[in-house]
Design an enzyme around this catalytic site. Structure first.
Site, PDB file in Angstrom:
ATOM      1  N   LYS A 174       0.839  -1.208   0.000  1.00 33.81           N
ATOM      2  CA  LYS A 174       0.000   0.000   0.000  1.00 33.81           C
ATOM      3  C   LYS A 174       0.873   1.256   0.000  1.00 33.81           C
ATOM      4  O   LYS A 174       0.673   2.183  -0.787  1.00 33.81           O
ATOM      5  CB  LYS A 174      -0.907   0.024   1.227  1.00 33.81           C
ATOM      6  N   ASN A 175       1.875   1.286   0.889  1.00 35.96           N
ATOM      7  CA  ASN A 175       2.680   2.502   1.069  1.00 35.96           C
ATOM      8  C   ASN A 175       3.713   2.718  -0.025  1.00 35.96           C
ATOM      9  O   ASN A 175       4.411   3.730  -0.026  1.00 35.96           O
ATOM     10  CB  ASN A 175       3.331   2.501   2.452  1.00 35.96           C
ATOM     11  N   ARG A 192      -4.903  10.436   4.256  1.00 30.18           N
ATOM     12  CA  ARG A 192      -3.883  11.478   4.356  1.00 30.18           C
ATOM     13  C   ARG A 192      -2.886  11.430   3.217  1.00 30.18           C
ATOM     14  O   ARG A 192      -2.304  12.437   2.820  1.00 30.18           O
ATOM     15  CB  ARG A 192      -3.058  11.320   5.624  1.00 30.18           C
ATOM     16  N   ILE A 227       7.883   7.596  16.948  1.00 31.96           N
ATOM     17  CA  ILE A 227       7.497   8.308  15.721  1.00 31.96           C
ATOM     18  C   ILE A 227       6.189   9.086  15.892  1.00 31.96           C
ATOM     19  O   ILE A 227       6.092  10.264  15.573  1.00 31.96           O
ATOM     20  CB  ILE A 227       7.331   7.317  14.548  1.00 31.96           C
ATOM     21  N   ASP A 247       4.921   0.869  12.093  1.00 29.25           N
ATOM     22  CA  ASP A 247       3.726   0.198  11.570  1.00 29.25           C
ATOM     23  C   ASP A 247       3.643  -1.260  12.001  1.00 29.25           C
ATOM     24  O   ASP A 247       2.664  -1.942  11.669  1.00 29.25           O
ATOM     25  CB  ASP A 247       3.685   0.290  10.039  1.00 29.25           C
ATOM     26  N   ARG A 262      -8.591  -0.854   4.603  1.00 26.32           N
ATOM     27  CA  ARG A 262      -7.772   0.201   3.988  1.00 26.32           C
ATOM     28  C   ARG A 262      -6.389  -0.312   3.636  1.00 26.32           C
ATOM     29  O   ARG A 262      -5.744   0.198   2.726  1.00 26.32           O
ATOM     30  CB  ARG A 262      -7.623   1.390   4.954  1.00 26.32           C
ATOM     31  N   ASP A 314       4.172  20.268   7.411  1.00 25.44           N
ATOM     32  CA  ASP A 314       4.998  21.482   7.281  1.00 25.44           C
ATOM     33  C   ASP A 314       6.273  21.227   6.494  1.00 25.44           C
ATOM     34  O   ASP A 314       6.745  22.105   5.761  1.00 25.44           O
ATOM     35  CB  ASP A 314       5.330  22.033   8.676  1.00 25.44           C
ATOM     36  N   GLN A 315       6.845  20.035   6.583  1.00 24.13           N
ATOM     37  CA  GLN A 315       8.098  19.756   5.864  1.00 24.13           C
ATOM     38  C   GLN A 315       7.860  19.650   4.356  1.00 24.13           C
ATOM     39  O   GLN A 315       8.720  20.005   3.548  1.00 24.13           O
ATOM     40  CB  GLN A 315       8.726  18.466   6.401  1.00 24.13           C
ATOM     41  N   ARG A 325       0.263  14.803  12.948  1.00 24.57           N
ATOM     42  CA  ARG A 325       0.792  14.539  11.598  1.00 24.57           C
ATOM     43  C   ARG A 325       0.744  15.764  10.683  1.00 24.57           C
ATOM     44  O   ARG A 325       0.115  15.730   9.616  1.00 24.57           O
ATOM     45  CB  ARG A 325       0.100  13.351  10.960  1.00 24.57           C
ATOM     46  N   PRO A 326       1.425  16.843  11.034  1.00 22.57           N
ATOM     47  CA  PRO A 326       1.444  18.024  10.158  1.00 22.57           C
ATOM     48  C   PRO A 326       2.192  17.722   8.856  1.00 22.57           C
ATOM     49  O   PRO A 326       2.861  16.701   8.745  1.00 22.57           O
ATOM     50  CB  PRO A 326       2.212  19.053  11.001  1.00 22.57           C
ATOM     51  N   CYS A 385      -5.161  12.870  12.860  1.00 25.08           N
ATOM     52  CA  CYS A 385      -5.336  11.426  12.637  1.00 25.08           C
ATOM     53  C   CYS A 385      -5.294  10.750  13.996  1.00 25.08           C
ATOM     54  O   CYS A 385      -4.745  11.303  14.945  1.00 25.08           O
ATOM     55  CB  CYS A 385      -4.201  10.974  11.719  1.00 25.08           C
TER      56      CYS A 385
HETATM   57  C1  EPZ Z   1       4.270   7.116   6.327  1.00 27.25           C
HETATM   58  O1  EPZ Z   1       3.445   8.165   6.849  1.00 27.25           O
HETATM   59  C2  EPZ Z   1       3.378   5.887   6.221  1.00 27.25           C
HETATM   60  N1  EPZ Z   1       2.261   6.178   5.334  1.00 27.25           N
HETATM   61  C3  EPZ Z   1       2.852   5.524   7.609  1.00 27.25           C
HETATM   62  O2  EPZ Z   1       2.105   4.317   7.514  1.00 27.25           O
HETATM   63  C4  EPZ Z   1       4.031   5.269   8.532  1.00 27.25           C
HETATM   64  O3  EPZ Z   1       3.561   5.045   9.836  1.00 27.25           O
HETATM   65  C5  EPZ Z   1       4.965   6.491   8.540  1.00 27.25           C
HETATM   66  O4  EPZ Z   1       5.371   6.834   7.209  1.00 27.25           O
HETATM   67  C6  EPZ Z   1       6.231   6.250   9.354  1.00 27.25           C
HETATM   68  O5  EPZ Z   1       6.915   5.131   8.902  1.00 27.25           O
HETATM   69  C7  EPZ Z   1       2.473   6.114   3.982  1.00 27.25           C
HETATM   70  O6  EPZ Z   1       3.550   5.851   3.492  1.00 27.25           O
HETATM   71  C8  EPZ Z   1       1.288   6.393   3.115  1.00 27.25           C
HETATM   72  P1  EPZ Z   1       6.125  10.636   8.354  1.00 27.25           P
HETATM   73  P2  EPZ Z   1       3.958   9.690   6.830  1.00 27.25           P
HETATM   74  O7  EPZ Z   1       5.955  11.889   7.577  1.00 27.25           O
HETATM   75  O8  EPZ Z   1       4.837   9.910   5.673  1.00 27.25           O
HETATM   76  C9  EPZ Z   1       6.196  14.117  11.652  1.00 27.25           C
HETATM   77  C10 EPZ Z   1       0.271   2.850   7.819  1.00 27.25           C
HETATM   78  O9  EPZ Z   1      -0.110   2.288   8.856  1.00 27.25           O
HETATM   79  N2  EPZ Z   1       6.088  15.058  10.517  1.00 27.25           N
HETATM   80  O10 EPZ Z   1       7.331   9.815   8.088  1.00 27.25           O
HETATM   81  O11 EPZ Z   1       2.761  10.535   6.980  1.00 27.25           O
HETATM   82  C11 EPZ Z   1       4.954  13.220  11.819  1.00 27.25           C
HETATM   83  O12 EPZ Z   1       3.950  13.858  12.537  1.00 27.25           O
HETATM   84  C12 EPZ Z   1       0.709   4.338   7.870  1.00 27.25           C
HETATM   85  O13 EPZ Z   1       0.337   2.299   6.715  1.00 27.25           O
HETATM   86  C13 EPZ Z   1       6.034  16.418  10.763  1.00 27.25           C
HETATM   87  O14 EPZ Z   1       6.059  16.868  11.907  1.00 27.25           O
HETATM   88  O15 EPZ Z   1       4.814   9.742   8.172  1.00 27.25           O
HETATM   89  C14 EPZ Z   1       5.534  12.001  12.510  1.00 27.25           C
HETATM   90  O16 EPZ Z   1       5.604  12.237  13.877  1.00 27.25           O
HETATM   91  C15 EPZ Z   1       0.391   4.977   9.174  1.00 27.25           C
HETATM   92  N3  EPZ Z   1       5.943  17.260   9.697  1.00 27.25           N
HETATM   93  C16 EPZ Z   1       6.934  11.911  11.907  1.00 27.25           C
HETATM   94  O17 EPZ Z   1       7.250  13.201  11.367  1.00 27.25           O
HETATM   95  C17 EPZ Z   1       5.903  16.817   8.389  1.00 27.25           C
HETATM   96  O18 EPZ Z   1       5.804  17.626   7.457  1.00 27.25           O
HETATM   97  C18 EPZ Z   1       7.098  10.872  10.791  1.00 27.25           C
HETATM   98  O19 EPZ Z   1       6.012  10.996   9.914  1.00 27.25           O
HETATM   99  C19 EPZ Z   1       5.955  15.436   8.169  1.00 27.25           C
HETATM  100  C20 EPZ Z   1       6.059  14.573   9.244  1.00 27.25           C
END
Ligand code: EPZ
Length: 442
Positions: free
Chosen positions: A22-23, A118, A352, A330, A422, A150-151, A147-148, A142
């Site tokens: 999926k991811n 998302r 995380i 995950d 999902r 901003d990056q 999960r902002p 979520c």
């Molecule tokens: C991906 O989400 C996966 N989703 C998630 O899988 C997975 O849990 C996550 O990576 C971590 O491995 C997909 O690939 C579709 P991140 P993502 O940005 O990209 C913070 C599942 O169960 N952050 O790596 O949204 C954030 O809040 C899902 O399949 C910011 O603060 O996760 C988190 O604490 C759930 N600002 C951390 O970074 C930003 O702009 C890592 O999030 C981006 C992220």
């Protein structure tokens, strides 16, 4: 709303095929926005989130064609603007999806679709890079954390995009993005993917530092390079992208789902089972397999398969989640479930997401002994779990309840299993194929 009833106490045995990831599939489908030529993806999992992404792309003017290999019974039969499906072929072969974004005329991702998934944020980078503008709803909060994004926004602004956030939407404009050096404050998977896709059509070189190293990022880079992009360093924490004027069509096979693989390995471990998973690889699962072996399981890796044989009772194993290649967040919930019946006490640290222990209270309803202190859970194994009604709160939390239900004495009924659909293809059929007693209740 569907519920899943599990009559526990059966050791899982047998062989099943693992689906596409999926991811990996979600960002790959968005990559098709970067070119005017058709892009074909094979081994695409038959999941609700994939259906949502295809709907999102179709309403932008993308021509979607999907050939389904089987009906996973989650009603994802029809795709707007696409041809009708040929429902045949063997389980686990995955769908074939062709996307033609030559007539992309509506670079908008509406709240109605984004609020349900998302990952829709992944259209932002490709849209502004390809069309010079994008209007994408902010994903909102979520169950597992704020999960902002901003990056994602910071990176696009560094590439020269004019960005405004108004009425819950990100508006991005750029005549042509420019290469830039981007350092992300934390490792972000979809942030890295969004910026990597955008940089493919930028002028000059982009360097992403502190990049995510997840295998799904590498799968995306492989596809982008097959489309004529110049991405190097994916899989490491510094990715370089030399922008090009245009990309062309390609065909790409979606990588196997390492989290689905890990989930079935944990289900076999918890039930004292013996399973072989095909169409997958241990290459992406070192951290998890290490922990499963520490818990007493025998794990045999083959070229495209993994076999796990579980002991009569597992040892408790502690873990700390962190970005790849460390232990994946995950898989945290599923591993908590197996520790509920292990010998000893496990300490689980979630680094995380700030709110990813929602499953613990439901596991306690099944008789587990879990204490939570901030981002740390202390799980003391009990002799047995007892079936009860429980509530799924998010995708991986629901997977941990399935594992606990397979172990528990008596019946467990899991409510809100739309969370499962999902991210897990044909879960009922696959568990039944391994000897589990599961029934979907309407
Ligand atoms: C991906 O989400 C996966 N989703 C998630 O899988 C997975 O849990 C996550 O990576 C971590 O491995 C997909 O690939 C579709 P991140 P993502 O940005 O990209 C913070 C599942 O169960 N952050 O790596 O949204 C954030 O809040 C899902 O399949 C910011 O603060 O996760 C988190 O604490 C759930 N600002 C951390 O970074 C930003 O702009 C890592 O999030 C981006 C992220």
């Amino acid at each position: 709303m569907d519920k899943l009833q599990i009559s526990g106490g059966v050791a899982l045995r047998g062989e099943i095929a693992i689906s596409g990831a999926k991811n990996a599939a979600l960002p790959l489908l968005c990559a098709a926005l970067l070119t005017r030529e058709p892009v074909t993806f094979t081994n695409v999992p038959h999941l609700n989130d994939i259906g949502t992404m295809l709907k999102l792309l179709a309403q932008m003017g993308v021509k979607v064609t999907r050939e389904a290999t089987h009906d996973a019974g989650n009603g994802m039969g029809k795709v707007p603007g696409g041809s009708s499906e040929a429902v045949q072929g063997k389980q686990g072969a995955g769908d074939t999806v062709t996307l033609d974004a030559s007539a992309l005329d509506n670079p908008v991702a509406p709240y109605e679709l984004v609020k349900t998934m998302r990952a829709a944020i992944l259209v932002l980078g490709p849209l502004v890079a390809r069309t010079g503008e994008a209007k994408v709803s902010l994903p909102g909060g979520c169950a597992i954390g704020a999960r902002p994004v901003d990056q994602h926004i910071k990176g696009l602004a560094a590439m020269g995009a004019e960005i405004a956030v108004e009425h819950g939407y990100v508006h991005a404009k750029a005549s042509r993005l420019k290469g830039a050096r981007i350092f992300t404050d934390m490792v972000t998977v979809t942030g890295t993917e969004n910026l990597m896709m955008a940089a493919c059509l930028a002028e000059g070189e982009t360097v992403i530092e502190n990049a995510a190293r997840e295998p799904e990022v590498v799968d995306l880079a492989t596809c982008l390079n097959a489309m004529g992009a110049r991405v190097s360093g994916a899989g490491g924490d510094v990715i370089r992208i030399q922008g090009v004027p245009a990309l062309h069509g390609a065909t790409h096979r979606v990588m196997p789902d390492r989290i689905e693989t890990g989930t079935y390995l944990c289900a076999a471990a918890a039930t004292g089972g013996d399973v072989r998973l095909t169409g997958t690889s241990s290459a992406y699962l070192d951290a998890l397999i290490d922990k499963l072996m520490d818990s007493g399981c025998e794990v045999a890796a083959e070229r495209e398969a993994i076999r796990l044989k579980a002991p009569a009772r597992l040892n408790a194993v502690s873990l700390r989640t962190a970005p790849y290649p460390a232990f994946p967040t995950d898989m945290q919930a599923q591993f908590m479930a197996i520790n509920t019946v292990a010998e000893g006490t496990a300490v689980i640290r979630e680094t995380i997401f700030e709110n990813r222990f929602m499953h613990a209270v439901e596991l306690i309803r099944l008789g587990a002994d879990i204490k939570i202190d901030g981002n740390t859970a202390f799980v003391t194994g009990v002799a047995r779990l007892e079936g009860a009604n429980v509530m799924a709160t998010d995708l991986r939390a629901s997977a941990s309840l399935v594992i606990a239900g397979l172990v528990a004495q008596g019946d467990t009924v899991i409510e809100r299993i739309y969370h499962l659909d999902r991210g897990y293809e044909a879960l009922d059929q696959k568990l039944t194929a391994l000897g589990a007693r599961v029934v979907r209740l309407k």
